[in-house]
Design a protein around this motif. Structure first.
Motif, short mmCIF file in Angstrom:
data_model
loop_
_atom_site.label_atom_id
_atom_site.label_comp_id
_atom_site.label_asym_id
_atom_site.label_seq_id
_atom_site.Cartn_x
_atom_site.Cartn_y
_atom_site.Cartn_z
N MET A 115 0.84 -1.18 0.00
CA MET A 115 0.00 0.00 0.00
C MET A 115 0.89 1.25 0.00
SD MET A 115 -3.14 1.12 2.47
CE MET A 115 -2.26 1.73 3.87
N ILE A 116 0.44 2.27 -0.65
CA ILE A 116 1.16 3.53 -0.73
C ILE A 116 0.95 4.29 0.58
CG2 ILE A 116 1.33 5.73 -1.94
CD1 ILE A 116 0.20 4.29 -4.43
N GLU A 117 2.04 4.69 1.21
CA GLU A 117 1.98 5.48 2.44
C GLU A 117 2.00 6.95 2.06
OE1 GLU A 117 1.88 4.41 5.72
OE2 GLU A 117 1.67 2.35 5.00
N LEU A 118 0.98 7.70 2.53
CA LEU A 118 0.90 9.12 2.22
C LEU A 118 0.85 9.95 3.49
CD1 LEU A 118 -1.86 9.14 -0.56
CD2 LEU A 118 0.61 9.03 -0.85
N SER A 119 1.51 11.09 3.46
CA SER A 119 1.38 12.05 4.56
C SER A 119 0.02 12.72 4.44
CB SER A 119 2.49 13.10 4.47
OG SER A 119 2.27 13.95 3.36
N LYS A 120 -0.37 13.44 5.48
CA LYS A 120 -1.65 14.15 5.45
C LYS A 120 -1.67 15.16 4.29
CE LYS A 120 -4.82 16.67 8.45
NZ LYS A 120 -5.01 18.05 8.20
N ALA A 121 -0.59 15.88 4.10
CA ALA A 121 -0.52 16.88 3.03
C ALA A 121 -0.59 16.21 1.66
CB ALA A 121 0.76 17.70 3.16
N GLU A 122 0.11 15.09 1.48
CA GLU A 122 0.05 14.38 0.20
C GLU A 122 -1.37 13.90 -0.09
OE1 GLU A 122 4.61 12.59 0.19
OE2 GLU A 122 2.99 11.45 1.13
N PHE A 123 -2.04 13.39 0.96
CA PHE A 123 -3.42 12.94 0.78
C PHE A 123 -4.31 14.09 0.34
CE2 PHE A 123 -7.76 12.39 2.25
CZ PHE A 123 -8.10 11.21 1.60
N GLU A 124 -4.13 15.26 0.93
CA GLU A 124 -4.97 16.41 0.58
C GLU A 124 -4.76 16.82 -0.88
OE1 GLU A 124 -5.18 19.59 3.50
OE2 GLU A 124 -4.62 18.14 5.05
N VAL A 125 -3.54 16.73 -1.36
CA VAL A 125 -3.27 17.05 -2.77
C VAL A 125 -3.90 15.98 -3.67
CG1 VAL A 125 -1.45 17.29 -4.52
CG2 VAL A 125 -1.20 18.41 -2.29
N LEU A 126 -3.73 14.72 -3.31
CA LEU A 126 -4.33 13.64 -4.09
C LEU A 126 -5.85 13.77 -4.09
CD1 LEU A 126 -4.05 11.05 -5.73
CD2 LEU A 126 -3.90 9.78 -3.57
N ASP A 127 -6.41 14.14 -2.96
CA ASP A 127 -7.86 14.34 -2.85
C ASP A 127 -8.32 15.44 -3.82
OD1 ASP A 127 -10.28 13.48 -1.68
OD2 ASP A 127 -10.25 15.13 -0.26
N ALA A 128 -7.52 16.48 -3.96
CA ALA A 128 -7.85 17.57 -4.89
C ALA A 128 -7.81 17.08 -6.34
CB ALA A 128 -6.89 18.74 -4.69
N VAL A 129 -6.91 16.15 -6.64
CA VAL A 129 -6.86 15.60 -8.00
C VAL A 129 -8.06 14.68 -8.23
CG1 VAL A 129 -5.53 14.18 -9.62
CG2 VAL A 129 -4.33 15.77 -8.09
N TRP A 130 -8.44 13.91 -7.21
CA TRP A 130 -9.60 13.01 -7.35
C TRP A 130 -10.88 13.76 -7.69
CZ3 TRP A 130 -7.82 10.11 -2.45
CH2 TRP A 130 -7.14 8.93 -2.79
N LEU A 131 -10.98 15.03 -7.32
CA LEU A 131 -12.20 15.80 -7.60
C LEU A 131 -12.55 15.81 -9.08
CD1 LEU A 131 -11.78 18.89 -5.25
CD2 LEU A 131 -13.45 17.04 -5.04
N ASP A 132 -11.54 15.96 -9.93
CA ASP A 132 -11.75 15.99 -11.37
C ASP A 132 -10.38 15.88 -12.04
OD1 ASP A 132 -13.11 16.19 -13.81
OD2 ASP A 132 -12.91 18.37 -13.85
N TYR A 133 -10.21 14.87 -12.82
CA TYR A 133 -8.90 14.64 -13.45
C TYR A 133 -9.08 14.20 -14.88
CZ TYR A 133 -10.13 9.90 -11.95
OH TYR A 133 -10.79 8.71 -11.72
N PRO A 134 -8.03 14.35 -15.71
CA PRO A 134 -6.71 14.85 -15.34
C PRO A 134 -6.76 16.32 -14.92
CG PRO A 134 -6.85 14.52 -17.72
CD PRO A 134 -8.12 14.00 -17.13
#
Length: 124
Positions: free
Chosen positions: A1-20
Protein backbone atom coordinates in the motif's frame (compact mmCIF):
# COMPACT_ATOMS: atom_id res chain seq x y z
CA UNK A 1 0.00 0.00 0.00
CA UNK A 2 1.16 3.53 -0.73
CA UNK A 3 1.98 5.48 2.44
CA UNK A 4 0.90 9.12 2.22
CA UNK A 5 1.38 12.05 4.56
CA UNK A 6 -1.65 14.15 5.45
CA UNK A 7 -0.52 16.88 3.03
CA UNK A 8 0.05 14.38 0.20
CA UNK A 9 -3.42 12.94 0.78
CA UNK A 10 -4.97 16.41 0.58
CA UNK A 11 -3.27 17.05 -2.77
CA UNK A 12 -4.33 13.64 -4.09
CA UNK A 13 -7.86 14.34 -2.85
CA UNK A 14 -7.85 17.57 -4.89
CA UNK A 15 -6.86 15.60 -8.00
CA UNK A 16 -9.60 13.01 -7.35
CA UNK A 17 -12.20 15.80 -7.60
CA UNK A 18 -11.75 15.99 -11.37
CA UNK A 19 -8.90 14.64 -13.45
CA UNK A 20 -6.71 14.85 -15.34
CA UNK A 21 -5.75 18.04 -13.53
CA UNK A 22 -2.94 20.50 -14.10
CA UNK A 23 -0.82 21.80 -11.21
CA UNK A 24 -2.63 25.14 -11.56
CA UNK A 25 -6.02 23.45 -11.18
CA UNK A 26 -4.83 21.59 -8.07
CA UNK A 27 -3.42 24.82 -6.62
CA UNK A 28 -6.75 26.55 -7.27
CA UNK A 29 -8.72 23.73 -5.63
CA UNK A 30 -6.57 23.90 -2.52
CA UNK A 31 -6.32 27.69 -2.29
CA UNK A 32 -9.61 28.13 -0.42
CA UNK A 33 -8.62 25.84 2.45
CA UNK A 34 -4.82 25.99 2.48
CA UNK A 35 -2.29 28.74 2.61
CA UNK A 36 0.32 26.63 0.90
CA UNK A 37 2.78 28.18 -1.52
CA UNK A 38 2.38 26.95 -5.08
CA UNK A 39 5.91 25.44 -4.94
CA UNK A 40 4.82 23.36 -1.95
CA UNK A 41 1.92 21.91 -3.91
CA UNK A 42 4.14 21.21 -6.92
CA UNK A 43 6.61 19.43 -4.61
CA UNK A 44 3.77 17.34 -3.19
CA UNK A 45 2.60 16.48 -6.72
CA UNK A 46 6.13 15.31 -7.56
CA UNK A 47 6.25 13.17 -4.41
CA UNK A 48 2.93 11.59 -5.32
CA UNK A 49 4.29 10.73 -8.78
CA UNK A 50 7.42 9.17 -7.23
CA UNK A 51 5.28 7.13 -4.83
CA UNK A 52 3.13 5.86 -7.70
CA UNK A 53 -0.07 7.55 -6.48
CA UNK A 54 -0.20 9.87 -9.52
CA UNK A 55 0.90 9.64 -13.12
CA UNK A 56 1.33 12.56 -15.47
CA UNK A 57 1.26 13.36 -19.12
CA UNK A 58 3.14 16.35 -20.43
CA UNK A 59 1.30 18.54 -22.92
CA UNK A 60 3.52 21.41 -23.96
CA UNK A 61 4.49 23.19 -20.76
CA UNK A 62 1.63 21.68 -18.75
CA UNK A 63 1.59 18.46 -16.77
CA UNK A 64 -1.76 16.68 -16.50
CA UNK A 65 -1.95 14.56 -13.36
CA UNK A 66 -4.12 11.46 -13.05
CA UNK A 67 -4.55 9.24 -9.98
CA UNK A 68 -3.12 5.73 -10.19
CA UNK A 69 -5.36 4.50 -7.39
CA UNK A 70 -9.09 5.04 -6.91
CA UNK A 71 -10.21 7.01 -3.87
CA UNK A 72 -12.44 4.16 -2.69
CA UNK A 73 -9.60 1.63 -2.96
CA UNK A 74 -7.18 3.86 -1.04
CA UNK A 75 -9.64 4.72 1.75
CA UNK A 76 -10.63 1.06 2.15
CA UNK A 77 -7.00 -0.01 2.54
CA UNK A 78 -6.29 2.86 4.96
CA UNK A 79 -9.41 1.99 6.99
CA UNK A 80 -8.40 -1.67 7.17
CA UNK A 81 -4.88 -0.71 8.21
CA UNK A 82 -6.22 1.64 10.91
CA UNK A 83 -8.56 -0.99 12.35
CA UNK A 84 -5.77 -3.58 12.28
CA UNK A 85 -3.24 -1.33 14.05
CA UNK A 86 -5.48 0.18 16.72
CA UNK A 87 -8.20 -2.42 17.25
CA UNK A 88 -6.48 -5.74 16.41
CA UNK A 89 -8.61 -6.00 13.29
CA UNK A 90 -11.91 -5.75 15.19
CA UNK A 91 -14.47 -3.16 14.12
CA UNK A 92 -16.83 -3.53 17.10
CA UNK A 93 -14.54 -1.71 19.59
CA UNK A 94 -14.18 1.18 17.13
CA UNK A 95 -17.94 1.61 16.70
CA UNK A 96 -18.49 1.04 20.42
CA UNK A 97 -16.05 3.85 21.23
CA UNK A 98 -18.00 6.26 19.04
CA UNK A 99 -21.30 5.13 20.55
CA UNK A 100 -20.02 5.57 24.12
CA UNK A 101 -18.78 9.07 23.35
CA UNK A 102 -22.15 9.88 21.74
CA UNK A 103 -20.54 10.72 18.41
CA UNK A 104 -22.89 8.53 16.36
CA UNK A 105 -25.80 10.36 14.83
CA UNK A 106 -29.12 8.64 14.19
CA UNK A 107 -28.19 8.69 10.51
CA UNK A 108 -24.91 6.87 11.30
CA UNK A 109 -26.81 4.25 13.30
CA UNK A 110 -29.34 3.74 10.51
CA UNK A 111 -26.54 3.34 7.96
CA UNK A 112 -24.72 0.82 10.16
CA UNK A 113 -27.92 -1.19 10.63
CA UNK A 114 -28.48 -1.24 6.88
CA UNK A 115 -24.90 -2.39 6.22
CA UNK A 116 -25.26 -5.19 8.77
CA UNK A 117 -28.68 -6.24 7.42
CA UNK A 118 -27.37 -6.29 3.84
CA UNK A 119 -24.33 -8.31 4.92
CA UNK A 120 -26.51 -10.81 6.80
CA UNK A 121 -28.74 -11.29 3.73
CA UNK A 122 -25.67 -12.02 1.59
CA UNK A 123 -24.46 -14.63 4.09
CA UNK A 124 -27.66 -16.67 3.78
Amino acid sequence: MIELSKAEFEVLDAVWLDYPATASQVIERLSDDKEWHEKTIKTLLSRLVKKGALSFEKQGRLYNYTPCIAREEYTLKESQSFVERFFNGRIAPLVSGFAKSEQLSQNDIDELKKVINDWEKQQK
